[in-house]
Scaffold this motif. Structure first.
Motif, PDB file in Angstrom:
ATOM      1  N   THR A  10      26.974 -30.542   1.202  1.00 55.33           N
ATOM      2  CA  THR A  10      26.839 -28.992  -0.202  1.00 55.33           C
ATOM      3  C   THR A  10      25.916 -28.477  -0.503  1.00 55.33           C
ATOM      4  O   THR A  10      24.621 -28.903  -0.301  1.00 55.33           O
ATOM      5  CB  THR A  10      27.755 -29.385  -1.874  1.00 55.33           C
ATOM      6  N   PHE A  11      25.200 -26.651  -0.642  1.00 56.28           N
ATOM      7  CA  PHE A  11      25.089 -26.292  -0.965  1.00 56.28           C
ATOM      8  C   PHE A  11      23.866 -26.651  -2.038  1.00 56.28           C
ATOM      9  O   PHE A  11      24.335 -26.829  -3.489  1.00 56.28           O
ATOM     10  CB  PHE A  11      24.771 -24.258  -0.672  1.00 56.28           C
ATOM     11  N   HIS A  16      28.179 -24.589  -6.278  1.00 58.80           N
ATOM     12  CA  HIS A  16      28.489 -25.384  -5.061  1.00 58.80           C
ATOM     13  C   HIS A  16      28.709 -27.055  -5.214  1.00 58.80           C
ATOM     14  O   HIS A  16      29.564 -27.544  -5.245  1.00 58.80           O
ATOM     15  CB  HIS A  16      27.271 -24.926  -4.206  1.00 58.80           C
ATOM     16  N   SER A  20      32.599 -29.070  -6.091  1.00 57.60           N
ATOM     17  CA  SER A  20      32.182 -30.326  -5.029  1.00 57.60           C
ATOM     18  C   SER A  20      31.888 -31.908  -5.072  1.00 57.60           C
ATOM     19  O   SER A  20      32.511 -32.503  -4.513  1.00 57.60           O
ATOM     20  CB  SER A  20      30.853 -30.362  -3.629  1.00 57.60           C
ATOM     21  N   THR A  38      23.366 -33.280   0.131  1.00 62.20           N
ATOM     22  CA  THR A  38      22.455 -32.007  -0.435  1.00 62.20           C
ATOM     23  C   THR A  38      21.217 -32.067  -0.353  1.00 62.20           C
ATOM     24  O   THR A  38      20.907 -32.996   0.136  1.00 62.20           O
ATOM     25  CB  THR A  38      23.076 -31.474  -1.822  1.00 62.20           C
ATOM     26  N   CYS A 110      30.421 -26.675   3.087  1.00 63.94           N
ATOM     27  CA  CYS A 110      30.756 -26.228   1.901  1.00 63.94           C
ATOM     28  C   CYS A 110      30.584 -24.911   2.456  1.00 63.94           C
ATOM     29  O   CYS A 110      30.015 -24.657   3.404  1.00 63.94           O
ATOM     30  CB  CYS A 110      30.510 -26.155   0.615  1.00 63.94           C
ATOM     31  N   THR A 111      30.703 -24.138   1.327  1.00 55.77           N
ATOM     32  CA  THR A 111      30.183 -22.384   1.812  1.00 55.77           C
ATOM     33  C   THR A 111      29.035 -22.293   2.015  1.00 55.77           C
ATOM     34  O   THR A 111      28.049 -22.999   1.521  1.00 55.77           O
ATOM     35  CB  THR A 111      30.477 -21.392   0.675  1.00 55.77           C
ATOM     36  N   TRP A 131      36.468 -23.845   0.545  1.00 58.53           N
ATOM     37  CA  TRP A 131      35.587 -22.599   0.087  1.00 58.53           C
ATOM     38  C   TRP A 131      35.162 -22.535  -1.305  1.00 58.53           C
ATOM     39  O   TRP A 131      36.618 -22.851  -2.115  1.00 58.53           O
ATOM     40  CB  TRP A 131      36.865 -21.665   0.359  1.00 58.53           C
ATOM     41  N   ASN A 132      34.012 -21.539  -2.122  1.00 57.61           N
ATOM     42  CA  ASN A 132      34.042 -22.442  -3.646  1.00 57.61           C
ATOM     43  C   ASN A 132      34.271 -21.514  -3.808  1.00 57.61           C
ATOM     44  O   ASN A 132      33.427 -21.501  -5.132  1.00 57.61           O
ATOM     45  CB  ASN A 132      33.297 -23.848  -3.861  1.00 57.61           C
ATOM     46  N   GLN A 133      34.408 -20.061  -3.358  1.00 56.92           N
ATOM     47  CA  GLN A 133      34.687 -19.104  -4.536  1.00 56.92           C
ATOM     48  C   GLN A 133      35.963 -18.234  -4.295  1.00 56.92           C
ATOM     49  O   GLN A 133      37.520 -19.941  -3.783  1.00 56.92           O
ATOM     50  CB  GLN A 133      34.079 -18.241  -3.308  1.00 56.92           C
ATOM     51  N   ASN A 361      32.799 -20.094 -10.253  1.00 57.86           N
ATOM     52  CA  ASN A 361      33.095 -21.113 -11.874  1.00 57.86           C
ATOM     53  C   ASN A 361      33.307 -21.374 -12.930  1.00 57.86           C
ATOM     54  O   ASN A 361      34.532 -21.311 -13.412  1.00 57.86           O
ATOM     55  CB  ASN A 361      32.423 -22.261 -11.875  1.00 57.86           C
TER      56      ASN A 361
END
Length: 464
Positions: A10-11, A16, A20, A38, A110-111, A131-133, A361
């Motif tokens: 993850t970013f 993010h 995650s 990360t 992740c994104t 995809w976390n949006q 979020n």
């Protein structure tokens, strides 16, 4: 049968990390081991309390181990180094796991990390995109690279032009992600999203896990017919969503420390039900000093109590500038804190509205907890999310800027009264908020749509 082991990359940003980590916990709850990877900067800051059994950590250094400074650091260099150093460390980690006989069965990325599947393919390890949006945002980026480029460019150049995308409401220039609007120092992000699309296009009907639930964005997800988008959200602490783990009341990866001396919960307990305005612009957004003054005036003019999160460094101002001119009045009417546990605040019965930057979020948490919103989008996906809140889900009101690009205090007050007042508009907004709260819980509970989608992903791990 051997236990499945997933690597989750993850970013290194709060928006993010939170979903995650929650995804990792859900996988562990379904019998999967997870290594969470990360950048060093985020790992060192994370409040790693109560690490569940089955979760381990891995890190990579991108040369910004003390974190990224938005005022002085070059964001393009940061992204280049994240890709270069992350790829190298990921390659080494995978090789080491293979040599130790603990090969990862799947890598979830992740994104804005499209380099992860590139490395994974070198080792013939299957990957899945998280995809976390909102799914609607992926819909826009997808169609931009599938023949809609001229539509968006026309819409950006002509404010009166209305853009039409499959599965979405009609959008104007002010409703699309900010990366399309020039000039934009973050326009390079479009290259990252293009890379994501290209990688997915190399697979046949790839599954994309999305932090949403099917009923919330059914049309937007169906519109990407080349991909199999599935909602597995809300990815939030169990105590507030499915109740499977009542003791889990935090994400467990905060990059900012909550200072207990502010006694936020005690203050909220002293306020009447649905009376408090909660104000937060997330972990990244900066507001200029004049805008902060207008926001302060708008809050004061409502006469309502408020809880306002102003991060250290969250105001864009010159060193010689003093604090807000009405600081004493603000502290008398409300409470100002540098950070707080947002999920614990939003679930509190005294909170009646969330004045938010419309980060996904924050927006999703507000929907899940049934809290009406006043949206104040800043950048990235936030304008589109604000559009969905007002015109599709109908759980809030979006502020309007004046000709100088400032949202005036009177406009902020107007929107807050529309959402929190006694009129029919406010009542409808609250009814809609309760509807989505109920549907979110239905999706998350045992055998709900998101629960089934997550279990289907876990079951498929056996075929790798």
């Amino acid at each position: 049968m051997a236990q499945h082991h997933i690597l989750l990359v993850t970013f290194p940003a709060q928006g993010h990390i939170n979903p995650s980590l929650q995804f990792a916990k859900k996988l562990i709850g379904n019998g999967v081991r997870v290594t969470f990877m990360t950048a060093v900067s985020a790992f060192n800051q994370m409040n790693k309390t109560s690490v569940p059994e089955g979760l381990s950590y891995a890190t990579f250094s991108n040369g910004y181990d003390q974190g990224f400074n938005h005022g002085t650091d070059d964001v393009k260099h940061y992204m280049v180094e994240t890709r270069r150093c992350g790829s190298k460390t990921l390659r080494e980690l995978i090789a080491q796991s293979i040599s130790q006989g603990t090969r990862f069965g799947c890598i979830v990325y992740c994104t804005i990390l499209p380099w992860v599947p590139v490395v994974a393919r070198e080792f013939h390890i299957p990957t899945t995109f998280l995809w976390n949006q909102a799914a609607s945002i992926l819909n826009i980026y997808y169609h931009y690279y599938k023949g809609y480029e001229n539509v968006i460019e026309h819409g950006i150049n002509d404010p009166s032009f209305v853009m039409e995308f499959p599965g979405l409401p009609l959008l104007s220039r002010n409703d699309v992600p900010s990366f399309f609007v020039t000039p934009n120092p973050y326009a390079f992000a479009l290259l990252e999203f293009n890379a994501h699309i290209q990688i997915l296009d190399q697979e046949t009907n790839p599954r994309v896990l999305v932090n949403t639930f099917d009923a919330l964005e059914a049309e937007a997800m169906k519109a990407l017919d080349k991909y199999n988008l599935v909602g597995i959200g809300p990815l939030m602490p169990s105590a507030f969503v499915d109740g499977k783990n009542p003791s889990e009341t935090s994400f467990g990866g905060d990059l900012f420390k909550v200072k207990k001396e502010y006694k936020v919960m005690e203050w909220l307990n002293s306020k009447p039900e649905s009376s408090v305005i909660y104000v937060s612009f997330g972990s990244l957004s900066l507001l200029a000093k004049p805008q902060m003054e207008e926001l302060a005036n708008g809050l004061l003019d409502t006469g309502r109590p408020f809880l306002w999160v102003i991060r250290e460094g969250g105001v864009e101002q010159k060193e010689e500038e003093e604090g807000l001119s009405c600081q004493k009045e603000l502290e008398k009417q409300g409470m100002i804190v540098p950070w707080c546990s947002q999920v614990e605040v939003l679930v509190h019965p005294s909170v009646g509205c969330f004045l938010t930057h419309s980060g996904w979020n924050s927006t999703f948490e507000s929907l899940v907890f049934g809290v009406p919103m006043v949206t104040f989008p800043q950048w990235s996906d936030q304008p589109t999310t604000a559009k969905l809140v007002q015109d599709v889900w109908k759980t809030g009101e979006r502020v309007k800027k004046n000709d100088e690009g400032i949202v005036e205090g009177c406009e902020i007050k107007r929107c807050l009264e529309l959402v929190m007042g006694g009129g029919e508009r406010a009542k409808e907004t609250r009814r809609n908020a309760m509807k989505w709260k109920h549907l979110a819980r239905e999706a998350a509970k045992e055998n709900g749509s998101s629960d089934k989608n997550l279990k289907a992903f876990v079951d498929e791990l056996s075929s790798y």
